[in-house]
Design a protein around this motif. Structure first.
Motif, PDB file in Angstrom:
ATOM      1  N   SER A 171      37.624   3.580   4.353  1.00  0.00           N
ATOM      2  CA  SER A 171      39.205   4.072   2.801  1.00  0.00           C
ATOM      3  C   SER A 171      39.814   3.396   3.121  1.00  0.00           C
ATOM      4  CB  SER A 171      39.898   5.546   3.559  1.00  0.00           C
ATOM      5  OG  SER A 171      40.323   5.257   5.013  1.00  0.00           O
ATOM      6  N   LYS A 172      39.330   2.001   4.245  1.00  0.00           N
ATOM      7  CA  LYS A 172      40.506   0.728   3.970  1.00  0.00           C
ATOM      8  C   LYS A 172      40.027   0.598   2.267  1.00  0.00           C
ATOM      9  CE  LYS A 172      41.617   1.442   8.702  1.00  0.00           C
ATOM     10  NZ  LYS A 172      43.433   1.354   8.864  1.00  0.00           N
ATOM     11  N   PRO A 173      41.165  -0.832   2.137  1.00  0.00           N
ATOM     12  CA  PRO A 173      40.710  -1.365   0.851  1.00  0.00           C
ATOM     13  C   PRO A 173      40.216  -2.531   1.640  1.00  0.00           C
ATOM     14  CG  PRO A 173      43.321  -1.908   2.287  1.00  0.00           C
ATOM     15  CD  PRO A 173      42.612  -1.019   3.024  1.00  0.00           C
ATOM     16  N   ASP A 174      40.009  -3.003   0.066  1.00  0.00           N
ATOM     17  CA  ASP A 174      38.760  -4.101  -0.161  1.00  0.00           C
ATOM     18  C   ASP A 174      39.838  -5.184   0.221  1.00  0.00           C
ATOM     19  OD1 ASP A 174      36.636  -3.143  -0.297  1.00  0.00           O
ATOM     20  OD2 ASP A 174      37.195  -3.025  -2.411  1.00  0.00           O
ATOM     21  N   PHE A 175      39.083  -6.074   0.361  1.00  0.00           N
ATOM     22  CA  PHE A 175      40.315  -7.995   1.160  1.00  0.00           C
ATOM     23  C   PHE A 175      39.140  -8.542  -0.147  1.00  0.00           C
ATOM     24  CE2 PHE A 175      40.871 -11.433   3.476  1.00  0.00           C
ATOM     25  CZ  PHE A 175      42.337 -11.691   2.922  1.00  0.00           C
ATOM     26  N   ILE A 176      40.499  -9.240  -0.704  1.00  0.00           N
ATOM     27  CA  ILE A 176      40.320 -11.019  -1.401  1.00  0.00           C
ATOM     28  C   ILE A 176      41.164 -11.924  -1.232  1.00  0.00           C
ATOM     29  CG2 ILE A 176      39.978 -12.080  -3.692  1.00  0.00           C
ATOM     30  CD1 ILE A 176      38.418  -9.647  -3.395  1.00  0.00           C
TER      31      ILE A 176
END
Length: 216
Positions: A36-41
């Motif tokens: 459920s954690k956000p993705d990262f860019i």
């Protein structure tokens, strides 16, 4: 496709590779433990360094590993040796492919499509080569791709040569391709601005993956 939240970082300063690699690994591990954690860019530039993928052939490194003049990192990605440096626009994507498509071939083709769209925005004609990963313009390579993946959580990403010292590639056999010539985006338009290109990279990634970006 579901909307996904992604944390985005776009530093203006030139970053050291190892600092950003550790950051990617932290976000990858967080996603493995809790999807459920956000993705990262991450979109930015690196100080000069060379990276080797899993199973890289050290013969493609044309200097000694004992030469302290060069920073060399063995990292968790596919592919052979490549080079990062100021003037090269690097994008890392730490994504949970379970929310998109659990298919690494699909993911690689998606990245190629993103790069072609970015370059097409500036009327740079480019193409793929059968059996090779990356993007070419004419007979020169302008973008490289290298990804890692653990439990369907990706790491690493792609690099587009914007306005970098291409001579640094002479210290290696880039991606294991002999006689590989390199190109910069500014070869085609001297008036390009790297901050504007970063904005386009962000926009196209947002569109292709349907992201809601947050700074954190």
């Amino acid at each position: 496709m579901l909307n996904r939240t992604a944390i985005i970082k776009q530093p203006d300063k030139i970053s050291f590779f190892n600092d950003v690699y550790k950051l990617q690994k932290e976000y990858q591990q967080a996603l493995i433990l809790d999807n459920s954690k956000p993705d990262f860019i991450w979109i930015g530039e690196h100080q000069l360094c060379y990276t080797l993928g899993r199973g890289s052939n050290y013969d493609n490194l044309l200097f000694s590993l004992n030469d302290e003049k060069y920073d060399v990192f063995k990292i968790d990605r596919g592919g052979e040796v490549t080079c990062h440096m100021p003037g090269q626009l690097v994008t890392y994507l730490v994504l949970d492919l379970k929310n998109f498509n659990k298919d690494l071939n699909w993911y690689l083709r998606k990245i190629e499509k993103i790069i072609i769209k970015i370059l097409g925005t500036y009327n740079i004609e480019c193409h793929l080569k059968n059996g090779l990963t990356g993007v070419w313009t004419g007979n020169k390579k302008i973008a490289s791709i290298g990804i890692g993946c653990k439990r369907w959580i990706t790491i690493n990403g792609f690099a587009i040569n914007f306005d970098c010292e291409l001579e640094n590639f002479n210290k290696i056999i880039p991606c294991g391709i002999k006689d590989c010539l390199m190109a910069n985006m500014i070869d085609f338009n001297k008036n390009l601005n790297i901050k504007e290109v970063k904005r386009i990279v962000k926009k196209i990634i947002q569109e292709e993956f349907n992201f809601d970006f947050v700074s954190k």
